[in-house]
Scaffold this motif. Structure first.
Motif, short mmCIF file in Angstrom:
data_model
loop_
_atom_site.label_atom_id
_atom_site.label_comp_id
_atom_site.label_asym_id
_atom_site.label_seq_id
_atom_site.Cartn_x
_atom_site.Cartn_y
_atom_site.Cartn_z
N GLY A 158 0.80 -1.22 0.00
CA GLY A 158 0.00 0.00 0.00
C GLY A 158 0.83 1.27 0.00
N SER A 162 0.07 2.36 8.08
CA SER A 162 -0.15 1.01 8.60
C SER A 162 -0.90 1.15 9.90
N LEU A 163 -2.23 1.05 9.82
CA LEU A 163 -3.06 1.36 10.97
C LEU A 163 -3.21 0.21 11.93
N GLN A 164 -2.85 -0.97 11.49
CA GLN A 164 -3.08 -2.11 12.35
C GLN A 164 -2.21 -2.02 13.58
N LEU A 165 -2.79 -2.26 14.70
CA LEU A 165 -2.03 -2.27 15.94
C LEU A 165 -1.00 -3.41 15.91
N ASN A 208 0.75 -6.37 13.31
CA ASN A 208 0.92 -6.95 11.99
C ASN A 208 1.39 -8.38 12.13
N ILE A 228 -0.25 -3.96 6.23
CA ILE A 228 -1.32 -3.58 5.30
C ILE A 228 -1.73 -2.15 5.65
N THR A 229 -1.96 -1.35 4.65
CA THR A 229 -2.17 0.07 4.90
C THR A 229 -3.57 0.51 4.52
N GLN A 230 -3.87 1.70 4.95
CA GLN A 230 -5.15 2.32 4.64
C GLN A 230 -4.91 3.80 4.43
#
Lengths: 841, 284
Positions: free
Chosen positions: A464, A514-517, A519, A524-526
């Motif tokens: 991303g 990379s918003l996931q607390l 990985n 994975i990005t948003q």
């Protein structure tokens, strides 16, 4: 560490010779037609009177005595330090030359000869030059280089001479009762540095750690490539940055812990592209004050050191300029008076490497067409005006712009890539200084600033992160510095000041985050978009006193800072003290202790990507040392220091609270650091032929990131740093210099083993601590040679600067293969010759 | 100074040592580990069994590969060398095996986690492979992810086929998994793997502030070849939605001698992975 060789405050005006009564030529020597050159050290007081004359290079007792007696009767215009008349010491060579016998002319049969004497190449007036005609009539040129004398009418041959210059003769026809203007005489320098200033004595009101380099020292150090601000990296206390980077790594601390200033006002960067040329034209530089630590209350909001670049006023004697051109950039500079009390200096630089770089960039249809366009430019303009009441007004406008664009159009094998980064800043600084009385002065300097930094990318990253991303921040800055100095008593001087900075930062970002607390392998990005305005205010007030009791000088200071951002406020009180005791007129001991605070950065206190509850980092600094002057030109300075830092901002991992919510501050004030060492500086002043210094630093710097961690070496902990700089001027046209450096290798964490992580597809190394291993030591010899051709009205210089003369391989850092089984290293630059040419008028 | 900076940038790109590429398989290697399901579910009494498949290869020899394994709470080293209290040695295992982790062990791993299993409880499967002689041992790890029953667990991605190309033009029909690739000698052939439609999943996870956030997977491919062939890119990402893939594929393979082997591994960034294996032959 104290300024070595007692190069105290800023010399703002050289003494000018106003009256030079001739010496009594020893009769026997005159009869035999013998001549001599007697070199003397001359002390001049703050009124311009000669107080002491010491023969440096005796010739003969009678010549020496005659020279001393004559020089004692000289009268100079007083030198000025920081704009104030001050005592100085100069080197003066008295030339005994056989003169023509005077012929008395009857009254009435007289005419006047007038003329001007200037130095060839620089066109600067030569005060004290002597003009004598074939009848013996003579005069001495004033500070503007002008002379005038009466002589008998008719054709006359006038000989013009000055110490350290060649002689020139001009023919004039004197008219009875009239005045003839002789053509301008250009004298070429034949000796190096006959009139140089070294300033002994105490440094009034300044930190014992200050190290100052003058303009001559700044531009002639090899390896600096005519970039004066780089010369400061040869002083003790500065670690070596990788490759030829310009990062200031002071006493084992990161670059952000050292403040960079221009005439007392903070600037975002000193170098273009963080390692390129400095953002200030070298002709506009007057001095650089480098404080590796222990500085007084004037500077604040830095944990470790400060570097203040001082600019100079334009020349008052005439218009001068300089231009240079090479493959990389074009530079121009011009200065001069626009009226008797007003001077101006202008400088500009623009790179053109973008024109030539494509010749070196390969283009492959498989990889896509690539273009790399680095462009930078900067400008400075300064106007100074002295009011009739003596007040000094100044305006300084300067700015810098760096832009780097990389575009790769996708080929058969690659996706498109584009990177565009931009950093620009502009500053407008005004200044006003008033001498209310001999004991009281005020100064105020407001400033406005605009800084913009932005970046746009596409295809720069994997997954991303290859999406288009952009971010920019625009900061408006308002600053004001003010100070009052009051010499209350002979033994007591007070200094009160304010240092205020108001910032308004506007951010906007459209990035992949990379918003996931957590990985598991590939992040994975948003898309994340935000924009906000973040104001911040920094208010600083300080008071400082200098108390002198005989040989003891104490300077206690107190600084109070308060910081405001959004809904948060912090404050700090920083006491600072230094002391200096002169054991003799050549030896002094000193010590200092002080507390320093530094606020977090804008990113660190951001509501979304930082922790707005962060506090201030602090540092306690201690030091002690000794200075000794062996002679007027040789000196040594040694200092030990200890810095303890706390509440350092470090990154932290998220944790789960008892109520099941996540606490992820990203940053906390958990870090602790310490640095200690010895700094040694042996220095020879920049005088006639030889100059140089030896700088050695023995130090350690460690950091403890979080409670429970072990101490580890700072990333650029370099226990041994040795720099030897030497310069030699065999003749005025030549300038030869060399530099040798030995620096401990940077520490790194060795890889113990690696494990294949199936979720990411990569090997994950398990390392020791930073400092368990070190890169090999850094060794490099640089050399520089410059030759200057001088014509009447201008000069042309050609220089060759060779870095790494011996082509020594210096490893900068380790690299590993994909499974950390094989390792190699990235080396620094090989032998690198560069040449430049510049013209000056 | 200015010239030095430019020279430094060019040198940095050109002066790195010539290391072996990760795509070149020349000795004992672990290329991937698949857990089926990649996200198992559990409750107080039971935890789903997990089928583990380790892709361990050694082109030098046909000698059997021995695997030793252990499970523990995740460690920084990715080896079960910390916290003996929650380490369980599994001894020698086959490359493909089924694990039935007791739910109480899953609970221990959750207790050991600073985030207490937020986003899934992680049990680390650490292993080593060699030929039984202890030399050339390769160490690896795989996270076994457990989530409470209910919800939509992750699925492994799958490669449906690979499209070949030459100089930007498609070469025949896409090749299905298991088929033999016949390639011309010393000619660069483009590889464009394609995952099945169900491979790119949308899911909900926890963001940096602890709030739920919806994301979409983005597969990444890794390419490996046995001696006799080479590829010019070790990894490549599935192009983003709306972005055309390069006409010459995501990686290019050149076959110098046969027989050979090509492996393509796909990962979804959430613990799911799978691979395809293609025997390589020279075009007659």
């Amino acid at each position: 560490m104290t300024v070595a060789v007692l190069l105290a405050a800023q010399l703002t005006r050289l003494p000018q010779l106003l009256e030079a009564p001739p010496a009594a030529y020893p009769p026997e020597r005159l009869a035999r037609g013998e001549t001599a050159d007697v070199a003397c050290s001359v002390d001049i007081d703050e009124h311009g009177a000669v107080t002491q004359v010491v023969v440096e290079q005796p010739v003969a007792p009678d010549f020496d005595a005659a020279a001393v007696e004559a020089i004692r009767r000289f009268r100079f215009s007083p030198a000025e330090i920081d704009g104030q008349p001050a005592a100085v010491r100069i080197r003066y060579v008295y030339h005994f030359v056989v003169e023509q016998e005077r012929v008395e002319q009857p009254r009435g049969a007289r005419g006047t000869v007038k003329g001007t004497v200037v130095e060839a190449g620089t066109r600067r007036p030569i005060a004290g030059a002597e003009a004598v005609d074939d009848t013996g009539a003579q005069a001495v040129a004033d500070a503007q280089g002008r002379y005038s004398f009466e002589t008998s009418p008719g054709p006359r041959r006038v000989t013009v001479s000055a110490p350290g210059f060649d002689n020139r003769q001009i023919d004039v026809v004197v008219v009875e009762g009239g005045a003839v203007e002789a053509r301008r005489v250009w004298l070429h320098r034949t000796a190096v540095g006959d009139l140089q200033a070294t300033i002994p004595g105490d440094k009034p009101h300044d930190a014992p750690t200050r190290r100052t380099l003058t303009h001559d020292e700044l531009v002639n150090v090899p390896g600096s490539l005519n970039d004066p601000i780089r010369a400061v990296q040869n002083l003790p206390g500065l670690a070596r940055a990788p490759f030829l980077g310009g990062a200031l790594l002071v006493r084992g601390s990161p670059p952000q812990d050292t403040g960079t200033y221009l005439d007392g006002h903070r600037i975002p960067q000193l170098y273009h592209f963080l390692g390129g040329p400095s953002v200030i034209n070298e002709q506009l530089l007057d001095r650089i004050d480098f404080y590796p630590g222990g500085y007084g209350a004037v500077y604040g909001r830095n944990l470790t050191g400060a570097i203040d670049v001082g600019t100079r006023k334009g020349d008052t004697t005439g218009f001068h300029g300089q231009g240079s051109l090479d493959l990389i950039e074009a530079v121009a500079f011009v200065e001069g008076p626009i009226e008797p009390r007003t001077q101006v200096a202008l400088a500009a630089r623009r790179s053109h490497i973008d024109v030539f770089l494509p010749l070196f960039i390969p283009n492959d249809p498989n990889q896509g067409v690539t273009s790399i366009v680095p462009i930078y430019w900067d400008y400075q303009g300064r106007v100074d005006h002295r009011l009739e009441n003596g007040d000094e007004l100044g305006l300084l406008l300067f700015g810098s712009n760096d832009r780097l664009s990389i575009v790769q159009k996708g080929g058969r094998r690659t996706l498109p890539l584009s990177v565009d980064s931009h950093l620009a800043f502009h500053r407008f600084v005004a200044s006003w200084k008033r001498m209310v009385s001999d004991t009281l002065s005020f100064s105020v300097s407001p400033a406005l600033g605009w800084t913009k930094q932005s970046a746009q990318t596409q295809g720069a990253g994997t997954g991303g992160f290859a999406n288009p991303q952009s971010a920019d921040v625009t900061i408006l800055t308002g600053e004001i510095r003010s100070e009052a100095r009051w010499k209350a008593r002979e033994y007591l001087e007070l200094r009160l000041g304010t240092d205020v900075e108001l910032d308004r930062a506007a951010y906007s970002a459209d990035i992949q985050s990379s918003l996931q607390l957590r990985n598991l392998g590939i992040p994975i990005t948003q898309p994340t978009r935000f924009s906000r305005v973040q104001p911040a205010q920094f208010w600083g007030e300080y008071v400082e006193a200098q108390v002198t009791a005989g040989s003891l000088s104490l300077t206690p200071g107190l600084r109070f800072d308060h910081f405001h951002w959004r809904r948060h406020a912090r404050w700090s009180i920083d006491p600072r003290l230094w002391a200096r005791y002169a054991l003799s007129d050549r030896t002094a001991i000193k010590a200092y202790a002080g507390l320093y605070h530094q606020p977090p950065t804008g990113q660190q206190i951001d509501d979304d990507i930082g922790n707005p509850d962060l506090g201030l980092a602090w540092a306690a600094q201690f030091g002690a040392g000794v200075e000794h002057r062996f002679s007027d030109v040789w000196s040594v300075s040694a200092e030990v220091f200890y810095n303890r830092r706390g509440s350092l901002i470090v990154t932290v991992d998220p944790v789960l609270r008892a109520n099941g919510t996540v606490y992820n501050p990203r940053f906390e004030n958990n870090g602790i650091g310490r640095a200690y060492g010895l700094e040694l500086l042996i220095r020879r002043e920049i005088t006639s032929r030889l100059y140089g210094w030896l700088a050695y630093t023995l130090s350690r710097s460690q950091i403890l990131p979080n409670r429970g961690d072990a101490w580890r070496a700072f990333q650029f902990d370099q226990p041994h740093i040795l720099t030897i700089v030497a310069g030699y001027r065999p003749k005025p046209q030549w300038d030869l210099s060399t530099r040798f450096r030995f620096v401990s290798g940077n520490p790194y964490a060795p890889v113990d083993f690696a494990t294949f992580d199936a979720d990411s597809g990569n090997f994950v190394p398990t390392r020791g601590e930073v400092g368990d291993s070190r890169e090999p030591p850094f060794l490099q010899l640089d050399a520089r040679a410059q030759y200057t051709w001088t014509w009447d009205a201008w000069q042309l210089s050609l220089y060759l600067d060779v870095q790494n003369v011996t082509n020594h391989t210096n490893e900068e850092f380790h690299v590993y293969d994909y499974r950390f089984r094989d390792q190699g290293s990235i080396s620094g630059l090989p032998i690198l010759p560069t040449f430049g040419v510049k013209g000056k008028f | 100074m200015r010239a030095a900076i430019i020279l430094a940038a060019i040198c940095l790109a050109a002066c790195t040592p010539d290391f072996e590429a990760s795509s070149d398989v020349r000795d004992l290697r672990v290329l991937a580990v698949q857990a089926e399901p990649p996200e198992a579910q559990f409750d107080a009494t039971t935890a789903d069994p997990v089928d583990l498949h380790v892709l361990a290869v050694d082109p030098r020899t046909a000698a059997p590969i021995t695997l030793h394994a252990a499970i523990c709470a995740p460690t920084d080293s990715h080896r079960c060398d910390e916290g003996p209290f929650i380490t369980r040695d599994l001894g020698t295992r086959p490359l493909s095996t089924t694990l039935l982790i007791p739910p109480e062990f899953v609970a221990l791993a959750q207790a050991d986690d600073d985030l207490k299993g937020l986003g899934g409880i992680r049990v680390q499967y650490s292993f080593s492979v060699d030929h039984g002689d202890g030399s050339g041992t390769v160490y690896g790890s795989k996270v076994l992810l457990y989530s409470p029953r209910g919800g939509t667990p992750n699925q492994n991605p799958a490669i449906a086929s690979v499209q070949l190309s030459r100089e930007g033009l498609k070469l025949g029909e896409p090749v299905a998994r298991g088929e033999t690739l016949q390639l011309p000698k010393n000619v660069e052939i483009g590889l464009r793997p394609t995952v099945t439609d169900a491979s790119i999943e949308s899911y909900v996870t926890t963001d940096l502030r602890g709030n739920p956030v919806s994301l979409k997977e983005q597969p990444r491919y890794s390419f490996f070849v046995a001696p006799g062939a080479e590829v010019d890119r070790d990894t490549a990402d599935e192009p983003l939605e709306g972005v055309m893939a390069p006409p010459d594929g995501l990686s290019r393979i050149t076959l110098h001698s046969a027989p050979g082997t090509l492996w393509i591994v796909v990962r979804d960034g959430r613990g799911g992975e799978s691979w395809v294996t293609f025997p390589l032959e020279l075009t007659p």
